[in-house]
Design an enzyme around this catalytic site. Structure first.
Site, PDB file in Angstrom:
ATOM      1  N   GLY A  46       0.764  -1.121  -0.017  1.00 47.06           N
ATOM      2  CA  GLY A  46      -0.106   0.109   0.079  1.00 47.06           C
ATOM      3  C   GLY A  46       0.767   1.255   0.069  1.00 47.06           C
ATOM      4  CD  GLN A  51       3.373   5.798   2.539  1.00 48.52           C
ATOM      5  OE1 GLN A  51       2.445   5.273   2.162  1.00 48.52           O
ATOM      6  NE2 GLN A  51       4.382   5.143   3.054  1.00 48.52           N
ATOM      7  CB  CYS A  89       5.351   2.281   7.058  1.00 49.89           C
ATOM      8  SG  CYS A  89       5.000   3.619   6.342  1.00 49.89           S
ATOM      9  CG  LEU A  90       6.517   1.140   0.999  1.00 51.76           C
ATOM     10  CD1 LEU A  90       6.072   1.227  -0.504  1.00 51.76           C
ATOM     11  CD2 LEU A  90       7.830  -0.091   1.080  1.00 51.76           C
ATOM     12  CG  HIS A 131      -0.511   1.098   7.484  1.00 49.75           C
ATOM     13  ND1 HIS A 131       0.825   0.916   8.007  1.00 49.75           N
ATOM     14  CD2 HIS A 131       0.331   2.071   6.409  1.00 49.75           C
ATOM     15  CE1 HIS A 131       1.564   1.317   7.622  1.00 49.75           C
ATOM     16  NE2 HIS A 131       1.643   2.190   6.724  1.00 49.75           N
ATOM     17  CD  GLU A 132      -0.889   2.617   2.697  1.00 40.46           C
ATOM     18  OE1 GLU A 132      -0.591   3.718   2.608  1.00 40.46           O
ATOM     19  OE2 GLU A 132      -0.016   1.388   2.903  1.00 40.46           O
ATOM     20  CG  HIS A 135       0.406   7.022   5.360  1.00 40.44           C
ATOM     21  ND1 HIS A 135       1.443   7.464   5.948  1.00 40.44           N
ATOM     22  CD2 HIS A 135       0.645   5.472   5.158  1.00 40.44           C
ATOM     23  CE1 HIS A 135       2.581   6.456   6.185  1.00 40.44           C
ATOM     24  NE2 HIS A 135       2.007   5.256   5.607  1.00 40.44           N
TER      25      HIS A 135
HETATM   26 ZN    ZN Z   1       2.819   3.375   5.623  1.00 41.78          ZN
END
Ligand code: ZN
Length: 162
Positions: A46, A51, A89-90, A131-132, A135
Site C-alpha cells: 500500500g 508518502q 511502512c515504506l 494503515h493507509e 497516513h
Molecule cells: Zn505506511
C-alpha cells in the site's frame, strides 16, 4: 509512468492532513500510475499520496500483487474484531513493529470515476486499509507500535512494508 521518491519518517509532509480530491484529472491519473509503480518497486502492499509528497486523500493498495485498488477520499465506516501482528511502512524501510488493529474493516471511497464504492477487508487487507487511511491524516503506525521496532531481517513472519 515514473518512480516517485518515497518520503521517509521525519519528513514534515508525513505529518500533515491531506486535502479531499475533487476531481480526477490527467495529473491525478499519472500520480496513481506512479504510485503503483513506486509501491511495486519497493515491494509494498500500500502507498498513500503523502508518502510521495502529495497532500491529497488518495491511496493505492494491492495485498496480493493481483488486486490493485485505488481509493480516493477513503473513510472507515465500520470495524470489528482484532488482529495483532507485525506491520511495516515504506516510509520507514527495513523496520517492523507489532500493531493491534481491527480484523475487519468496511470503508467507503471514490473510484477513479469519482463514483462511490465500498470495500470490506479482513486480515492483511484490513490492516493495509487502516494503515493507509491514517497516513492521510498525518499519522504513522509507529504511534501504535507495542514495544520496540525491530529490523526486518530479524523477523521470520513479518511482511514487507505498506
Ligand atoms: Zn505506511
Amino acid at each position: 509512468m515514473a518512480l516517485r521518491q518515497i518520503r521517509i519518517k521525519g519528513d514534515a509532509i508525513l505529518e500533515k492532513v491531506c486535502k479531499e480530491v475533487k476531481e480526477v484529472t490527467p495529473r491525478t491519473e499519472e500520480l496513481i500510475n506512479d504510485m503503483f509503480e513506486t509501491m511495486y518497486e519497493a515491494c509494498g502492499v500500500g502507498l498513500a499520496a503523502p508518502q510521495v509528497g502529495i497532500l491529497k486523500r488518495l491511496v493505492v493498495i494491492d495485498v496480493t500483487g493481483e488486486d490493485p485498488i485505488v481509493m480516493i477520499n477513503p473513510k472507515v465506516i465500520e470495524t470489528s474484531g482484532e488482529q495483532r501482528g507485525y506491520e511495516g511502512c515504506l516510509s520507514l524501510p527495513g523496520k517492523s513493529g507489532i500493531v493491534t488493529r481491527p480484523n475487519y474493516v468496511k470503508a467507503m471511497y471514490q473510484d477513479v470515476n469519482m463514483e462511490t464504492q465500498f470495500i470490506e477487508g479482513t486480515e492483511l487487507l484490513a490492516r493495509a486499509i487502516l494503515h493507509e487511511i491514517e497516513h492521510l491524516d498525518g499519522h504513522m503506525y509507529t504511534e501504535k507500535v507495542e514495544g520496540e521496532l525491530i529490523n526486518n531481517e530479524d523477523l521470520e513472519n513479518a511482511y514487507e512494508g505498506e
